[in-house]
Scaffold this active site. Structure first.
Site, PDB file in Angstrom:
ATOM      1  CG  HIS A  61     -14.864 -22.513  23.501  1.00  0.00           C
ATOM      2  ND1 HIS A  61     -15.343 -22.162  22.268  1.00  0.00           N
ATOM      3  CD2 HIS A  61     -14.889 -23.870  23.544  1.00  0.00           C
ATOM      4  CE1 HIS A  61     -15.658 -23.265  21.588  1.00  0.00           C
ATOM      5  NE2 HIS A  61     -15.384 -24.319  22.343  1.00  0.00           N
ATOM      6  NE  ARG A  63     -17.303 -19.352  26.547  1.00  0.00           N
ATOM      7  CZ  ARG A  63     -17.719 -20.320  25.747  1.00  0.00           C
ATOM      8  NH1 ARG A  63     -17.625 -20.181  24.427  1.00  0.00           N
ATOM      9  NH2 ARG A  63     -18.240 -21.424  26.243  1.00  0.00           N
ATOM     10  CG  ASN A  93     -17.469 -20.488  19.737  1.00  0.00           C
ATOM     11  OD1 ASN A  93     -16.312 -20.426  20.158  1.00  0.00           O
ATOM     12  ND2 ASN A  93     -18.370 -21.280  20.278  1.00  0.00           N
ATOM     13  CG  ASP A 151     -15.972 -25.721  18.341  1.00  0.00           C
ATOM     14  OD1 ASP A 151     -16.329 -26.888  18.127  1.00  0.00           O
ATOM     15  OD2 ASP A 151     -15.890 -25.250  19.478  1.00  0.00           O
ATOM     16  CG  ASP A 303     -15.185 -28.312  23.936  1.00  0.00           C
ATOM     17  OD1 ASP A 303     -15.024 -27.111  23.641  1.00  0.00           O
ATOM     18  OD2 ASP A 303     -16.253 -28.913  23.744  1.00  0.00           O
ATOM     19  CG  HIS A 307     -21.208 -21.643  29.388  1.00  0.00           C
ATOM     20  ND1 HIS A 307     -21.483 -20.856  28.291  1.00  0.00           N
ATOM     21  CD2 HIS A 307     -20.952 -22.880  28.913  1.00  0.00           C
ATOM     22  CE1 HIS A 307     -21.406 -21.606  27.191  1.00  0.00           C
ATOM     23  NE2 HIS A 307     -21.079 -22.833  27.537  1.00  0.00           N
ATOM     24  CG  PHE A 321     -24.640 -27.986  24.511  1.00  0.00           C
ATOM     25  CD1 PHE A 321     -24.975 -29.267  24.907  1.00  0.00           C
ATOM     26  CD2 PHE A 321     -25.474 -27.314  23.637  1.00  0.00           C
ATOM     27  CE1 PHE A 321     -26.134 -29.871  24.422  1.00  0.00           C
ATOM     28  CE2 PHE A 321     -26.637 -27.905  23.148  1.00  0.00           C
ATOM     29  CZ  PHE A 321     -26.968 -29.192  23.547  1.00  0.00           C
ATOM     30  N   GLY A 322     -21.421 -27.183  27.578  1.00  0.00           N
ATOM     31  CA  GLY A 322     -19.994 -26.960  27.815  1.00  0.00           C
ATOM     32  C   GLY A 322     -19.603 -26.944  29.270  1.00  0.00           C
TER      33      GLY A 322
HETATM   34 ZN    ZN Z   1     -15.688 -26.262  21.518  1.00  0.00          ZN
END
Ligand code: ZN
Length: 421
Positions: A61, A63, A93, A151, A303, A307, A321-322
C-alpha cells in the site's frame, strides 16, 4: 555500464548458484559469465554477497493518492528499494480508489517521476471496491494494471466474484482476493483463541479466512480464471490451495513475513501487532512454513501497510489493521526460513523473484537481454532495523529494534543503483 563482480549468482529460473559476474548495459543485462571485464564499466564489488534477480512484491500500500500523511509513492518506493525490491504492486484502496484508468495513469506517471523502483498498480475489482458494479477493468489494463483486487476487503459475493473472474479471464489478469468472511470477521481485532481471551480482545476465527478461500477456489473451478489468495494465514486456506493445484486450477497464494515469523502468542496490547489477517496460531504458522518450502505457497509478499502515528497510536481495537514491511522482509526470511533450516537460500530467492513473477504471468531471470533489475544481499552482515531511520513515513512495525543477520546490500533497477547499504 555497470559490472557486478565476484558475487554468488543465485538464479532460480536457470537453477544457477555459482560465482559469476554480471554486466549491465543500457537498462538490460548484457552478459553473465566468469571473469568478465569491460573497460568503460563502473565496477560493483559483490564479494561475499548474493546476486539475485530483482525482488518483486505482489502486495503493498503506497497510500497515494489521498493518504499522503501515511505514505507517498516517493517515500514508499524508497523504503522498497532499501528492502531490496525492484518492483512493487500497489493495492487500489487509495482515495479515490484505483477503479478507473485516470487514477491508474496518475499512479503510473507519479511513479515514473518520483519512484525509486518500478510500480505496478493493481486495479479495483468493483467500483469504489464497494462490491456492487464492476470497475473499469479493461481500461485500467490498458493504463497499466497487472491484477485486480478489492483489497482492504474481500470481493463481496460469489456472484460478483464470478463476474470479475469471467471478465479478468478474458483479459488474462489474475484476481487477487483478501479472504475474510465479513460476518465472522466483524469487530474482531486478533485471532480468536486463548490469547484473545487473555488480552480481552474480540477474536476472529481462522474459518473467517478459510471459508472465503474455499469459496474463491470453487469459483476458480467454475470459471477457469486465475485466482491469487493474498496474505494467506491459515492451514485451512492452504489446504484449499493445495486441492486446487492438484486439480490443475490456476490458483496461487502469498504469505507475509510477519505470518511466517510471529503467532498470536506474540500479540501484545500494542497496535503494532494488529494486522489483517491477524497473526495466526502456531499450528497455522508451521503449516505456512511447510507450504513455503514445498511449493504450496508461491510467493512472499510484504503487505506493507503504513499508517500515520495519529491513526495507529490508539487503543488496540480502534487502531487500523496493518504494519510496514519492505525493509524487514528479506531479513525475516533469512532468519525464520533459511537459518532455521526450513528451506534453501535458492528457494527463498525464488519466493521473492520467479515465484511472484509467475503469479503475474511474467518471467524473472538473470540472462542476457533481460531487464537489469537485480537484488544484491548479504547473508551474514549483522544489523539492527530502526523504524525511525526508515524513508517510509510510517513506523508501525513490531520489528523495530530487532537485530538481524543478513539483508539487502544494493538494489538495481534498469541498470541504476537505487539503494546501496
Ligand atoms: Zn493489503
Amino acid at each position: 555500464m555497470l559490472l557486478i563482480k565476484n558475487g554468488r549468482v543465485i538464479d532460480p529460473a536457470s537453477k544457477t548458484d555459482a560465482a559469476l559476474d554480471v554486466l549491465l548495459d543500457g537498462g538490460e543485462i548484457s552478459r553473465v559469465g566468469a571473469n568478465i571485464s569491460a573497460d568503460r564499466a563502473e565496477i560493483f564489488d559483490a564479494k561475499g554477497l548474493i546476486v539475485a534477480p530483482g525482488f518483486i512484491d505482489l502486495h503493498c500500500h503506497l497510500r497515494e493518492p489521498g493518504q499522503e500523511l501515511s505514505e507517498t509513492i516517493e517515500t514508499g518506493t524508497k523504503a522498497a528499494a532499501r528492502g531490496g525490491f525492484t518492483a512493487v504492486c500497489c493495492m487500489p484502496n487509495t482515495q479515490p480508489v484505483n477503479d478507473n484508468a485516470s487514477v491508474t495513469r496518475g499512479i503510473v506517471e507519479r511513479a515514473a517521476a518520483v519512484g525509486s523502483v518500478r510500480v505496478w498498480p493493481i486495479g479495483a475489482a468493483s467500483m469504489g471496491s464497494k462490491g456492487e458494479a464492476l470497475a473499469e477493468i479493461a481500461a485500467m489494463r490498458r493504463a497499466g494494471i497487472v491484477a485486480v483486487s478489492d483489497d482492504g476487503k474481500p470481493i463481496a459475493s460469489a456472484r460478483l466474484m464470478r463476474q470479475v473472474m469471467d471478465y479478468c479471464d478474458s483479459l488474462d489478469l489474475p484476481v487477487i482476493d483478501l479472504c475474510g468472511d465479513a460476518s465472522l470477521f466483524a469487530g474482531g481485532a486478533m485471532r480468536e483463541g486463548p490469547h484473545s481471551m487473555r488480552l480481552g480482545l474480540k477474536g476472529i476465527p481462522a474459518q473467517s479466512e478459510s471459508i472465503c478461500a474455499g469459496r474463491d477456489v470453487e469459483m476458480a473451478a467454475l470459471t477457469g480464471a486465475r485466482l491469487h489468495i493474498a496474505h494467506m494465514s491459515t492451514r485451512g486456506s492452504l489446504e484449499y490451495v493445495r486441492w486446487a493445484k492438484k486439480r490443475g486450477l490456476r490458483v496461487t497464494c502469498e504469505v507475509t513475513p510477519h505470518h511466517f515469523t510471529l503467532t498470536d502468542e506474540d500479540v501484545r496490547y500494542d497496535s503494532r501487532y494488529k494486522m489483517n489477517p491477524p497473526l495466526a496460531s502456531r499450528e497455522d504458522r508451521d503449516a505456512l512454513i511447510e507450504g513455503l518450502a514445498d511449493g504450496g505457497v508461491d510467493a512472499i509478499a510484504t503487505d506493507h501497510a503504513p499508517h500515520h502515528p495519529a491513526s495507529k497510536d490508539v487503543e488496540f481495537d480502534r487502531a487500523p489493521f496493518g504494519i510496514t514491511g519492505f525493509e524487514t522482509a528479506l531479513a525475516l526470511g533469512l532468519a525464520g526460513l533459511v537459518d532455521a533450516g526450513k528451506l534453501s537460500l535458492t528457494r527463498l530467492v525464488e519466493l521473492f523473484t520467479t515465484g511472484p513473477a509467475r503469479v503475474l504471468g511474467l518471467e524473472r531471470k538473470i540472462a542476457a537481454g533481460e531487464p537489469a533489475d537485480l537484488t544484491i544481499f548479504s547473508t551474514d552482515r549483522d544489523w539492527t532495523f530502526r523504524a525511525a531511520e526508515s524513508p517510509s513515513k510510517s513506523r508501525n512495525t513490531p520489528f523495530d529494534g530487532r537485530g538481524f543477520r543478513g539483508g539487502p546490500a544494493a538494489t538495481i533497477v534498469a541498470g541504476r543503483i537505487v539503494f546501496r547499504g
